[in-house]
Each structure stands twice: as C-alpha cells, then as structure tokens.
Enzyme design. Sequence first.
Site, PDB file in Angstrom:
ATOM      1  N   ARG A 142      49.273   6.358  19.085  1.00  0.00           N
ATOM      2  CA  ARG A 142      50.217   4.960  18.764  1.00  0.00           C
ATOM      3  C   ARG A 142      51.307   5.223  17.807  1.00  0.00           C
ATOM      4  O   ARG A 142      51.188   6.162  16.962  1.00  0.00           O
ATOM      5  CB  ARG A 142      49.109   3.893  18.434  1.00  0.00           C
ATOM      6  CG  ARG A 142      48.313   3.484  19.185  1.00  0.00           C
ATOM      7  CD  ARG A 142      48.996   2.589  20.591  1.00  0.00           C
ATOM      8  NE  ARG A 142      48.125   1.911  21.257  1.00  0.00           N
ATOM      9  CZ  ARG A 142      47.674   2.518  22.472  1.00  0.00           C
ATOM     10  NH1 ARG A 142      48.129   3.702  22.926  1.00  0.00           N
ATOM     11  NH2 ARG A 142      46.906   1.654  23.292  1.00  0.00           N
TER      12      ARG A 142
ATOM     13  N   HIS B  64      56.925   5.794  25.928  1.00  0.00           N
ATOM     14  CA  HIS B  64      55.228   5.253  26.053  1.00  0.00           C
ATOM     15  C   HIS B  64      54.917   5.396  27.597  1.00  0.00           C
ATOM     16  O   HIS B  64      54.480   4.532  28.067  1.00  0.00           O
ATOM     17  CB  HIS B  64      55.021   3.990  25.534  1.00  0.00           C
ATOM     18  CG  HIS B  64      53.514   3.827  25.205  1.00  0.00           C
ATOM     19  ND1 HIS B  64      53.298   3.081  24.253  1.00  0.00           N
ATOM     20  CD2 HIS B  64      52.500   4.249  25.615  1.00  0.00           C
ATOM     21  CE1 HIS B  64      51.820   2.792  24.133  1.00  0.00           C
ATOM     22  NE2 HIS B  64      51.494   3.862  24.898  1.00  0.00           N
TER      23      HIS B  64
ATOM     24  N   GLY C 150      52.720   7.707  28.559  1.00  0.00           N
ATOM     25  CA  GLY C 150      51.584   8.719  28.729  1.00  0.00           C
ATOM     26  C   GLY C 150      50.573   8.473  29.838  1.00  0.00           C
ATOM     27  O   GLY C 150      49.981   9.197  30.222  1.00  0.00           O
TER      28      GLY C 150
END
Length: 321
Positions: free
Chosen positions: A232, A279, A281
């Site tokens: 994060r 972002h 993943g």
Amino acid sequence: MTADLWLPIPPDEIEGLPEGLNPLFWDGGPTGEQEFPGDPADCVFYVVPYMKRQPVKVRPLPRMRNVRVVQTLTAGVDDVTARLADLPPGVQLCNARGVHEASTAELALALTLASLRGIPKFVRAQERGHWQSEFHPALADKNVLIVGYGAIGSAIEDRLAPFEVARVARVARSARTTARGPVHPLTELPALLPEADVVILSTPLTESTRGLVNAGFLARMRNGALLVNVARGAVVDTKALLAELESGRLTAALDVTDPEPLPRDHPLWRAPGVLISPHVGGPSSAFLPRAKRLLVDQLGRFVNREPLRNVILTTATTDEE
C-alpha cells in the site's frame, strides 16, 4: 426479511452460487453513484466492489443494519476497517486471500526485473529509434528482503527461486519458522536492511506499518538498493523516498503510491530512478476465476453455517469489547 446478497460480479456469470440467498448485482457503476439494487437493510452478505475508490466501497455500509459478512476482493481491508463504526455488531470481515497471490507476485518480479535491467530506459530509447547497449545489474546473486511474509510474500519467494538470488530474508509482524527458513520479526528490520540489494514490500497497511518505510528505514538501505512496493502506498513516506531518489542513492519500483492516484503534477512522476505502475498488482486475467472460486466457497459456507475462510476480524458485540 429478504436475505439479499450483493455481488460486484453479475450473478449469472458465477457458476455454483448456492441457493438460499437473493443475489443482486452492485459495483457502484462507472461514477460510483449507481443506485442500490435493493434496500441495504436487507443485505446479509456484502461483497465489496473491486477497483473502486474507498467512498464507493463503504457507501452502503451505514444502511446495512442486518449484514453478517463483508467480503472484500482485495488482500488488504484497510478501506473497510476505516469505517468499522458503520457496521453492526458481530459482522465478519473477510479478505481475498488466495485470489491475488499469483498476479501480485508476478508484478513484483516484473517490476524488480524491469528496474534492475533498465527496461524503462530501453522503452524510451525505442520510441526515439535509438540503439544503445548498456550494462545493468541482474537479479542473480542479489540479496532480497521481503517485508510482509504472508500469502503474497510467500508467492513472491516462489517466483524468486529460479533467478539464482544469493539470499532471501523474510520479515513479518512476528517471528516464525517456515520450510524455507526463518521469518524475522519487524524488530529485526534495522539489522537486515543494510544487507539487502532489493527490498520488496508486501505487508498489509495497519497502524504498525503505516509510514514504516520512513527516512530512518531508507537510510539503512545500502547504496544502490532497489525498493519495490506492491503493498500500500501509505506504507512508504513519500517525502522521504523522494529525497533518496533525487539524491540518486536508491531506486524504486512502485505499484502503489501515497497519494493515490498520483496527481499529474506530483514530483514522484519525474524523480530519477523510479518506475511507477498504476496499482495493477491484482487486476489481471488471474483475478476473476480465483475471485469466483472464493465467493462460491464462502457463500456455500455461509448458507450451510460453516466457518468462513479469511476472517480478519469480527466487529465488537458489546461496547466493552
């Protein structure tokens, strides 16, 4: 009361949904303002929309007075835990362990290899039609430190195995032993950081990991080391990282940032030695079949009153708890 199930995947696209619940489709819509498919008070099992901003995910929670389970499709649950006060007592919050390991671990290796081998520079050179060979470090013979050794951290090590790394060190909240070797507690990070050529972050965002990668953490990393973040954004102190990148002492590959999404004029975009992906993943072709399998299993357990998997917490049943 109608026992409604809210799903962010159309119910007719999920084979094997158990009987006993009324499945309704709701993913917030393109803008996050999509009307609710039914009365939130009738929802007993809420599957949180995937790849939506936090305000969309939690929008129905204050009205879900009878919800029993909140199931995320992400490994992290911080978007929901920030709004636990909106949930009634006794609600089980479950994450998506088993859904994202393959995809996120692949990206961690892709970012690591791309950064070490200079792939961004080659892509820019290709756009200019410019041929220039250069020497770049390999992943082979490097010491790798994985910070956050849960299911994703373990999957990352699975994929490191063929690359002939010199050593993999593992860190989690508490010490334990695995078939591959010891997992060190967070308290041992200061001693491990100077030995690592590559530091991969795959830890959940909690109060103890927020800002974990601060100026002191980065200062302990060896010169020329690579920081890879697939955890994060808020695990890393962006200002401290920018200082190290701009000095040229460290490089970074970031799938997550703080803030996120990264504003167009943010200096992190232009910092030397950084590779940024938006972002991604989790969202890959590996996501949907694993997400559907998880939901069918969890819902079957719920209907049959069997213990659920991946329970992160249960909301307090009394004020004293």
